[in-house]
Design an enzyme around this catalytic site. Sequence first.
Site, PDB file in Angstrom:
ATOM      1  N   HIS A 164       0.867  -1.173   0.000  1.00  0.00           N
ATOM      2  CA  HIS A 164       0.000   0.000   0.000  1.00  0.00           C
ATOM      3  C   HIS A 164       0.898   1.215   0.000  1.00  0.00           C
ATOM      4  CE1 HIS A 164      -3.731   2.254   0.940  1.00  0.00           C
ATOM      5  NE2 HIS A 164      -2.839   3.129   1.365  1.00  0.00           N
ATOM      6  N   CYS A 165       0.762   2.023  -1.005  1.00  0.00           N
ATOM      7  CA  CYS A 165       1.642   3.177  -1.137  1.00  0.00           C
ATOM      8  C   CYS A 165       0.927   4.433  -0.648  1.00  0.00           C
ATOM      9  CB  CYS A 165       2.057   3.347  -2.592  1.00  0.00           C
ATOM     10  SG  CYS A 165       3.216   4.693  -2.818  1.00  0.00           S
ATOM     11  N   PRO A 166       1.372   5.028   0.439  1.00  0.00           N
ATOM     12  CA  PRO A 166       0.690   6.239   0.918  1.00  0.00           C
ATOM     13  C   PRO A 166       0.894   7.423  -0.021  1.00  0.00           C
ATOM     14  CG  PRO A 166       2.620   5.750   2.271  1.00  0.00           C
ATOM     15  CD  PRO A 166       2.473   4.614   1.320  1.00  0.00           C
TER      16      PRO A 166
END
Lengths: 143, 468
Positions: free
Chosen positions: B156-158
Amino acid sequence: MAETHSLQDMRQQAAVAAKVFIQRDYSNGTMCQFQTKFPSELETKIDKQQFEETIRTLNNLYAEAEKLGSQSFIEGCLACLTAYTVFLCMETHYEKVLKKIAKYIQEQNDKIYAPRGLLLTDPIERGLRVIEITIYEDRSFSR
Amino acid sequence: MGVHEVLMCWNIKLQLLAFLLVYQNSAFLLMLCCCSFFIICFYFTSCPFLAQQLTPIIPVLGGALFLFVLGTLLRTSFSDPGVLPRATPDEAADLERQIDVANGTKGYRPPPRTKEVVINGQTVKLKYCFTCKIFRPPRASHCSLCDNCVERFDHHCPWVGNCVGRRNYRFFYMFILSLSFLTIFIFAFVITHIILSSYQKGFLTALKESPVVVCFFSVWSIVGLSGFHTYLISSNQTTNEDIKGSWSSKRGKDNYNPYSSGNIFTNCCVALCGPLPPSLIDRRGFIEADAPQMAPPTNGITMYGATQSQQSHMCDQDQCIQSTKFVLQAATTPLLQQHSSEPVIITSSPENGTSLPARASLTLGGPCSSLPLGQPTPPTSTPSLSCHEATDMLPIHGHALNHTHPLQEQAALHHYLTPEEVPSPPGMLHCGSPLGHSHTVQTSFYNPASQDSLHEDSVRGLVKLSSV
């Protein structure tokens, strides 16, 4: 007179007796394949060969959708070059095959499953997790 | 219900509004701002000089590259990563029944967690997801931030504000690759500018006038990240698998990656040019509004016939306004609940960092070691998000202090979330220990109970938005 159920009659009048779920088969990896094992609930309803034929055809169709062939490769490259805007006007290969699958399931339902009081649900409506087979109550339609 | 299913609505304006207002995506906004800031900087400082001295193609090329970066970033952020819709109640019941039969018991017992399957000679464990009520396909994982199982879950890439999974990995890769080219491009021309203008003005003057130092660190971190993902693609692994060492030979002599075709070119083709599967989330399906205090079960059922008539009921101006109010309320209220700031010492070391060359160590020594919370980041609704919050804070302070380099932080803090199997209950901290220190400070800022209801409110708001 043999009992025949039309699809429309069934959906409108029959009650759902049971649902059978054909799960995914992951032995070939993450490809979309379904188990060809014949469920016991359908033993009285449909011929095993017929059922396996349906599932095998579906598996082949899904394999075709996910296959890395020259067509999908060219499509992928073209999409990258056009910054993926090409998909606004074109359908992907996968979507085309999904339409084929929908048509096949409709056809199978009309010809084979509905007359036996069964209904196949397109797996895409279940997130490609299962093939749902609805078993309708056996009712005789007097004509 | 997961964030993706709520956000994937046809109404683009509302989708954008919802996406931006949900404060989990503050890192994404920061990323957008940073990229824009850099290109603007470049255009104003170096470009006029270079266009005059060398060729006017340079700003044009830079602009085109920047547009490509922006396009891929937006595509990555706004596309469905490959969310698996939750099981229908019938399916879930059927699965449980099958397992009960297998166990030979009729009593209510939670289904066993794993199922084993042999893929290409390698035994793979399929885990049962209690949230989605399915056995996860191989390589899928549950993202606790998005609260969905995602196929071929990478991370999950913020910074992108989204999970990276099967459907958007290629966009993500194109994004970081083009961003590397852009940073190298800018860096190279900034150096050229310095060299050329130092003949006229002297080296130090030239150096003062250009943003070279800022560029330097960003180049290395982003290029490093691209290199890492190139390695992952060529070996057909996900970040998740690499971090866990699932296919590492250290685990066993016979351990190998069953998904890799063995050929680098084929692996690359599969990842980047393979067929793009369609989204499994139904965009027009009728989503039931949450019952208060209860997470609603979602279903992947498409009821096209039924939805169309229902859609016309839901397409209500008032509904729209009310839902937007909900979301705004949920997003802004936490900002008013901030207490006085306390200094936070943030030392970050990569969780399992040895394999990631892009992870520059962020132990800021000297004057930066104690960073005051100048700008409080809104506390997140689930504690697991506080991990990102802490990492988010760093670039903000970096900006304020003019000491650290935002883009460096960005890539270095590319926080690869290890996916969670169960939904995060309040109070449970999932993140790695390096940032644990900041957690304890953060928890004093908010009351978990109120955060839950806030979260539900915002979800309810988003639900109504999506039904438009």
